[in-house]
Scaffold this active site. Structure first.
Site, short mmCIF file in Angstrom:
data_model
loop_
_atom_site.label_atom_id
_atom_site.label_comp_id
_atom_site.label_asym_id
_atom_site.label_seq_id
_atom_site.Cartn_x
_atom_site.Cartn_y
_atom_site.Cartn_z
N LYS A 189 0.67 -1.24 -0.13
CA LYS A 189 -0.07 0.09 0.13
C LYS A 189 0.71 1.19 -0.04
O LYS A 189 0.62 2.24 -0.82
CB LYS A 189 -1.14 -0.10 1.13
CG LYS A 189 -2.05 -1.05 1.10
CD LYS A 189 -2.65 -0.97 2.45
CE LYS A 189 -2.10 -1.14 3.75
NZ LYS A 189 -1.47 -2.28 4.01
N ARG A 239 -10.57 0.54 8.95
CA ARG A 239 -10.10 -1.01 9.35
C ARG A 239 -10.96 -1.80 9.95
O ARG A 239 -10.89 -2.89 10.17
CB ARG A 239 -8.77 -0.72 10.36
CG ARG A 239 -7.77 -0.33 9.56
CD ARG A 239 -6.31 -0.42 10.43
NE ARG A 239 -5.15 -0.18 9.76
CZ ARG A 239 -4.11 -0.81 10.07
NH1 ARG A 239 -3.91 -1.32 11.21
NH2 ARG A 239 -3.04 -0.18 9.54
N ARG A 276 11.41 -6.26 5.11
CA ARG A 276 11.26 -4.78 5.70
C ARG A 276 11.86 -4.56 6.97
O ARG A 276 12.52 -3.50 7.24
CB ARG A 276 9.75 -4.15 5.33
CG ARG A 276 9.57 -2.99 5.50
CD ARG A 276 8.30 -2.43 5.33
NE ARG A 276 7.18 -2.78 6.30
CZ ARG A 276 5.99 -2.37 6.33
NH1 ARG A 276 5.37 -2.06 4.95
NH2 ARG A 276 5.21 -3.03 7.13
N ARG A 333 11.40 -0.58 12.68
CA ARG A 333 10.19 -0.81 13.09
C ARG A 333 9.91 -2.27 13.62
O ARG A 333 10.31 -3.62 13.14
CB ARG A 333 9.20 -0.97 11.87
CG ARG A 333 8.71 0.47 11.32
CD ARG A 333 7.52 0.45 10.17
NE ARG A 333 6.45 -0.41 10.64
CZ ARG A 333 5.41 -0.39 9.78
NH1 ARG A 333 5.54 0.16 8.54
NH2 ARG A 333 4.27 -1.02 10.32
N ARG A 356 -0.70 -9.66 13.42
CA ARG A 356 -1.15 -8.23 12.46
C ARG A 356 -2.16 -8.85 11.32
O ARG A 356 -3.10 -8.30 11.07
CB ARG A 356 -0.15 -7.42 12.15
CG ARG A 356 0.40 -6.78 13.42
CD ARG A 356 1.80 -5.83 12.88
NE ARG A 356 1.60 -5.22 11.64
CZ ARG A 356 2.60 -5.02 10.91
NH1 ARG A 356 4.02 -5.43 11.02
NH2 ARG A 356 2.52 -3.98 9.81
#
Length: 190
Positions: A14, A89, A128, A134, A146
């Protein structure tokens, strides 16, 4: 004005696609993740609250997210339109977004979902996580949580926009350019 929801699980692409769409269509990109990370980094009250949920792989409560997003839209009143990334969401968030946009004489023109297989998502997020700070991308258990939360709580939002005739899906496992071309094909028909 063009209002798009770019939809999909964590790691679907995204953010990457939003950057390209913002440039092509001159839209304002509103990523709840980016807004939360900014607040977390700056240790605002909202940031501390959001972090407590995000660290567990859970969703930030609707009322907090909705008020934050409304403020961002109002700050960018001159935008040609918006890409909502990571929002809504939940069904209540979708209905709140619809109500908010309706109050401004606007609507969500399309929700475009990026579909990616779960194992590919895990690989992407772990990769990532190696390149970013993160913490939520560095722990496979948190990543799977998640994705599970997305599948259980978020994926139903697609049905809301499907019922309005505004839902589209793109294979997110293609090359970045192929995904982008498919997205543009949908947008250009709106």
């Amino acid at each position: 004005m063009l209002h798009l929801i770019l939809f999909g699980p964590p790691g679907a692409g995204k953010g990457t696609q939003s950057e390209k769409l913002v440039e092509k269509y001159e839209l304002c990109h509103l990523s709840t993740g980016d807004i939360f990370r900014y607040n977390i980094k700056n240790e605002t009250d909202l940031g501390k609250l959001a972090k407590s949920y995000m660290d567990k792989g859970e969703l930030v409560p609707d009322e907090v997210t909705i008020k934050m997003l409304e403020a961002e839209v109002d700050k960018n009143a001159d935008a040609k339109g918006f890409i909502f990334d990571g929002f809504p969401r939940t069904i209540p968030q979708a209905k709140a977004l619809d109500t908010f946009l309706n109050s401004k004489g606007a609507k969500v023109d399309a929700m475009i979902a990026l579909h990616v297989d779960e194992e590919e998502l895990v690989k992407r997020l772990l990769l990532r996580g190696k390149d970013s700070a993160r913490a939520d991308d560095q722990n496979e258990d948190v990543i799977r949580k998640r994705i599970s939360v997305y599948n259980e709580q978020t994926a139903q939002v697609a049905g809301h926009y499907e019922g309005l005739g505004r839902f589209h899906q793109v294979n997110g496992e293609q090359s970045i350019d192929e995904v982008f071309n498919n997205l543009c094909g949908i947008i250009n028909k709106l």
